[in-house]
Design a protein around this motif. Structure first.
Motif, short mmCIF file in Angstrom:
data_model
loop_
_atom_site.label_atom_id
_atom_site.label_comp_id
_atom_site.label_asym_id
_atom_site.label_seq_id
_atom_site.Cartn_x
_atom_site.Cartn_y
_atom_site.Cartn_z
N ASP A 172 59.89 52.53 -4.71
CA ASP A 172 60.73 52.34 -3.50
C ASP A 172 60.93 53.42 -2.48
O ASP A 172 61.06 54.47 -2.98
CB ASP A 172 62.51 51.72 -3.86
N ARG A 173 60.60 53.02 -1.27
CA ARG A 173 60.62 54.35 -0.51
C ARG A 173 61.12 54.07 0.98
O ARG A 173 61.87 55.11 1.35
CB ARG A 173 58.91 54.63 -0.05
N VAL A 174 61.32 52.91 1.49
CA VAL A 174 62.03 52.83 2.87
C VAL A 174 62.65 51.56 2.75
O VAL A 174 62.49 50.63 2.41
CB VAL A 174 61.03 52.74 3.93
N VAL A 175 64.25 51.80 3.24
CA VAL A 175 65.07 50.76 3.48
C VAL A 175 65.34 50.39 5.02
O VAL A 175 65.30 51.35 5.56
CB VAL A 175 66.61 50.89 2.88
N GLU B 88 64.08 56.61 4.97
CA GLU B 88 63.47 57.15 3.62
C GLU B 88 64.31 57.18 2.57
O GLU B 88 65.55 57.65 2.80
CB GLU B 88 62.48 58.24 3.79
N ILE B 89 64.04 56.85 1.32
CA ILE B 89 64.99 56.94 0.33
C ILE B 89 64.47 57.56 -1.04
O ILE B 89 63.19 57.52 -1.04
CB ILE B 89 65.64 55.68 -0.09
N GLY B 90 65.06 58.14 -1.96
CA GLY B 90 64.64 58.49 -3.25
C GLY B 90 64.26 57.23 -4.13
O GLY B 90 64.45 56.14 -3.78
N PHE B 91 63.20 57.32 -4.94
CA PHE B 91 62.81 56.57 -5.62
C PHE B 91 63.58 55.37 -6.54
O PHE B 91 63.43 54.24 -6.56
CB PHE B 91 61.76 56.87 -6.79
N ASP B 92 64.76 55.94 -6.56
CA ASP B 92 65.99 55.09 -7.35
C ASP B 92 67.27 54.92 -6.61
O ASP B 92 68.18 54.37 -6.78
CB ASP B 92 66.30 55.62 -8.67
N GLN B 93 67.07 54.94 -5.04
CA GLN B 93 68.25 54.51 -4.07
C GLN B 93 68.32 53.50 -3.43
O GLN B 93 69.00 53.27 -2.77
CB GLN B 93 68.30 56.09 -3.41
N ALA B 94 67.22 52.45 -3.61
CA ALA B 94 67.19 51.39 -2.90
C ALA B 94 68.47 50.30 -2.86
O ALA B 94 68.87 50.15 -2.11
CB ALA B 94 65.97 50.39 -3.23
N GLU B 95 69.07 50.27 -4.17
CA GLU B 95 70.01 49.27 -4.19
C GLU B 95 71.29 49.99 -3.65
O GLU B 95 72.16 49.23 -2.99
CB GLU B 95 70.23 48.86 -5.66
N PRO B 96 71.55 51.10 -4.10
CA PRO B 96 72.89 51.78 -3.59
C PRO B 96 72.83 52.06 -1.85
O PRO B 96 73.69 51.50 -1.30
CB PRO B 96 72.86 53.14 -3.94
N VAL B 97 71.61 52.12 -1.37
CA VAL B 97 71.43 52.18 0.13
C VAL B 97 71.77 50.89 0.59
O VAL B 97 72.39 50.67 1.60
CB VAL B 97 70.38 52.94 0.58
N LYS B 98 71.06 49.82 0.01
CA LYS B 98 71.25 48.48 0.57
C LYS B 98 72.73 48.10 0.52
O LYS B 98 73.12 47.53 1.51
CB LYS B 98 70.41 47.53 -0.27
N ASP C 274 75.32 60.91 0.56
CA ASP C 274 76.31 61.61 1.58
C ASP C 274 75.75 60.88 2.97
O ASP C 274 76.49 60.47 3.82
CB ASP C 274 76.48 62.93 1.45
N PHE C 275 74.41 61.37 3.32
CA PHE C 275 74.08 60.98 4.64
C PHE C 275 73.88 59.33 4.65
O PHE C 275 73.80 59.17 6.17
CB PHE C 275 72.73 61.67 4.84
N TYR C 276 73.43 58.63 3.71
CA TYR C 276 73.23 57.35 3.94
C TYR C 276 74.63 56.73 4.25
O TYR C 276 74.80 55.71 5.06
CB TYR C 276 72.79 56.49 2.86
N ARG C 277 75.69 57.35 3.76
CA ARG C 277 77.23 56.71 4.18
C ARG C 277 77.36 56.87 5.66
O ARG C 277 77.87 55.96 6.30
CB ARG C 277 78.07 57.55 3.33
N ILE C 278 76.93 57.93 6.10
CA ILE C 278 77.21 58.38 7.45
C ILE C 278 76.30 57.28 8.51
O ILE C 278 76.75 56.71 9.25
CB ILE C 278 76.88 59.61 7.91
#
Length: 167
Positions: A158-161, A126-136, A104-108
């Motif tokens: 994975d830690r930071v995008v 900073e991201i959760g260990f499995d969130q790199a691809e969705p945040v990118k 939710d917050f990455y969308r904003i």
């Protein structure tokens, strides 16, 4: 620093960049009070502006432009609460949970950071260990960012995008 909490990231950056000044925005008045104490404790209060704000709302209508926006937003999926240790669950839930999918917050952030970044400004989330691809993917969908990449932590997770704003 969006979702600055106690100011850890903002104050660390200011410590290591002695010519910089920065702003931390945080919705929790309790966390913001702690950030102010930390800012004073580390003698950074003259370079750290701290604002109570729901994400960027305190900046609406202002002409703020930043070289860098960082954030460690709440990113745990609400359904994962049952998997967390009691120590983690003792933390304020507003600082932990980022919605059903944790994004939710990455969308904003993806949609709004460009409003407040200088051209060629940088972001680091900073991201959760499995969130790199969705945040990118969220950043790519805006068409506003280049050099989108993920940095791993010392454990190889994975830690930071990061990305560069092309506005």
């Amino acid at each position: 620093d969006v979702c600055t909490g106690p100011g850890t990231i903002l104050l660390s950056l200011l410590h290591y960049m002695p010519n910089a000044c920065g702003m931390g925005i945080e919705i929790s008045s309790d966390a913001l009070s702690l950030a102010k104490i930390n800012s004073e404790r580390f003698n950074l209060n003259n370079r750290a502006q701290l604002l109570e704000s729901d994400m960027f709302s305190a900046l609406d209508g202002k002409n703020e432009q930043f070289d860098l926006i960082v954030s460690n937003p709440p990113y745990i999926r609400t359904g994962d609460a049952k998997l967390l240790s009691q120590d983690v669950l003792n933390e304020p839930h507003i600082a932990l949970f980022g919605g059903e999918d944790g994004l939710d917050f990455y969308r904003i952030l993806a949609k709004t950071c460009g409003t407040y970044l200088k051209s060629q400004g940088h972001i680091a989330f900073e991201i959760g260990f499995d969130q790199a691809e969705p945040v990118k993917a969220l950043l790519e969908e805006t068409g506003q960012y280049s050099n989108i990449r993920c940095i791993t932590d010392l454990g190889g997770n994975d830690r930071v995008v990061t990305a560069v704003y092309e506005g």
